[in-house]
Write an enzyme that holds these catalytic residues in place. Structure first.
Site, short mmCIF file in Angstrom:
data_model
loop_
_atom_site.label_atom_id
_atom_site.label_comp_id
_atom_site.label_asym_id
_atom_site.label_seq_id
_atom_site.Cartn_x
_atom_site.Cartn_y
_atom_site.Cartn_z
N ASP A 83 -3.18 -1.95 -9.94
CA ASP A 83 -2.75 -1.53 -8.61
C ASP A 83 -3.39 -0.22 -8.16
O ASP A 83 -2.94 0.40 -7.20
CB ASP A 83 -1.21 -1.38 -8.58
CG ASP A 83 -0.71 -0.35 -9.59
OD1 ASP A 83 -1.55 0.23 -10.31
OD2 ASP A 83 0.51 -0.15 -9.67
N CYS A 86 -3.47 2.40 -12.46
CA CYS A 86 -3.42 1.99 -13.86
C CYS A 86 -3.84 3.09 -14.84
O CYS A 86 -3.28 3.18 -15.94
CB CYS A 86 -4.27 0.74 -14.08
SG CYS A 86 -5.95 0.87 -13.44
N HIS A 260 -10.37 -0.93 -13.69
CA HIS A 260 -9.08 -1.10 -14.35
C HIS A 260 -9.04 -0.51 -15.76
O HIS A 260 -10.04 -0.54 -16.49
CB HIS A 260 -8.72 -2.58 -14.43
CG HIS A 260 -7.35 -2.83 -14.95
ND1 HIS A 260 -6.22 -2.38 -14.30
CD2 HIS A 260 -6.92 -3.44 -16.08
CE1 HIS A 260 -5.15 -2.73 -15.01
NE2 HIS A 260 -5.56 -3.35 -16.08
#
Length: 266
Positions: A83, A86, A260
């Site tokens: 989101d 992270c 991420h």
């Protein structure tokens, strides 16, 4: 003349319709991504590292080869929701988890965290604005002092309001450190922006992704060493890593894939 106006009007309408159609597609894609993100826990249970293999197609030879490299050093992974927050969530959970059975380091970290609010206020951050975020951060540290079951800490990080308050505070600490050391970090900021502008646009807002500069700043701000394994489509079948700050003994191990961060365990 009227015909020309009508043709112009129709052309404009077609342009508007195309724009509206493009916006509708983008909005739909955003909704799909949001729905997918919500279906993933903010911080997952610990899983066997082999789960990574199922995330890439068998014919994706680059990643299938690179996945084998982390297995030489790590056995488990704990995933975070993709989101944009992270890195901070992975950092917060992983470090507090590591302190559950290390009371001495926990007390050191508590002292640094307690003082951090005053440091921010002295820099010009409004105490009223940051107080609730700091209190939530300290509450979690004090929870760790009680040596709770790991599940209790995990539940706290999966409580959206608690978890997001921690993320906000870690973002503020990152911003504060970057601005304190602006003379050094200014050289790494592109686009002619000042360090303060960079922090207002790329650090403090929720969902903004993190890069080297954010990791360096947060590691230094809280005196916590982080090792990041970088797995991308670069050449070679190995995964490269960086330690922040350089030469330190890492307590936190993260896996980075483009955009991420997840948590790694040996």
């Amino acid at each position: 003349m009227a015909d020309e106006q009508q043709e112009t009007s129709q052309g404009e309408m077609e342009g508007v319709n195309c724009l509206a159609y493009d916006e509708a597609i983008m909005a739909r894609q955003d909704r799909i991504q949001q729905e997918l993100a919500i279906s993933i826990p903010l911080v997952s249970d610990r899983q066997d590292l082999s789960v990574l293999q199922s995330e890439y197609a068998e014919e994706d030879t680059i990643y299938q080869l690179k996945i084998k490299d982390p297995h030489k050093k790590y056995s488990y992974i704990r995933k975070t929701r993709p989101d944009g927050n992270c890195f901070y969530r992975a950092f917060g959970f992983s470090h507090l988890e590591s302190l559950l059975d290390d009371g001495k380091e926990l007390q050191k970290f508590k002292a640094v965290a307690a003082k951090s609010k005053l440091d921010l206020v002295n820099q010009g951050f409004t105490e009223f604005t940051i107080e609730d975020f700091h209190n939530t951060f300290m509450d979690l540290i004090e929870l760790c002092e009680k040596q709770p079951a790991l599940g209790e800490l995990l539940s706290s990080f999966n409580d959206q309001s608690v978890s997001d308050y921690v993320v906000v505070y870690l973002r503020l600490l990152t911003s504060g450190y970057l601005q304190r050391e602006h003379a050094f970090f200014q050289h790494f900021i592109e686009g002619g922006r000042s360090v303060k502008e960079f922090c207002q646009q790329e650090v403090e807002p929720m969902s903004k992704e993190s890069d080297h500069i954010h990791i360096i700043a947060l590691a230094q701000a809280l005196n916590v060493s982080i090792l990041v394994e970088y797995m991308d489509r670069g050449e070679g079948g190995t995964v490269n890593h960086h330690i922040f700050p350089e030469g330190s003994e890492p307590r936190i191990f993260l896996l980075y894939r483009p955009g991420h961060y997840d948590i790694l365990y040996k």
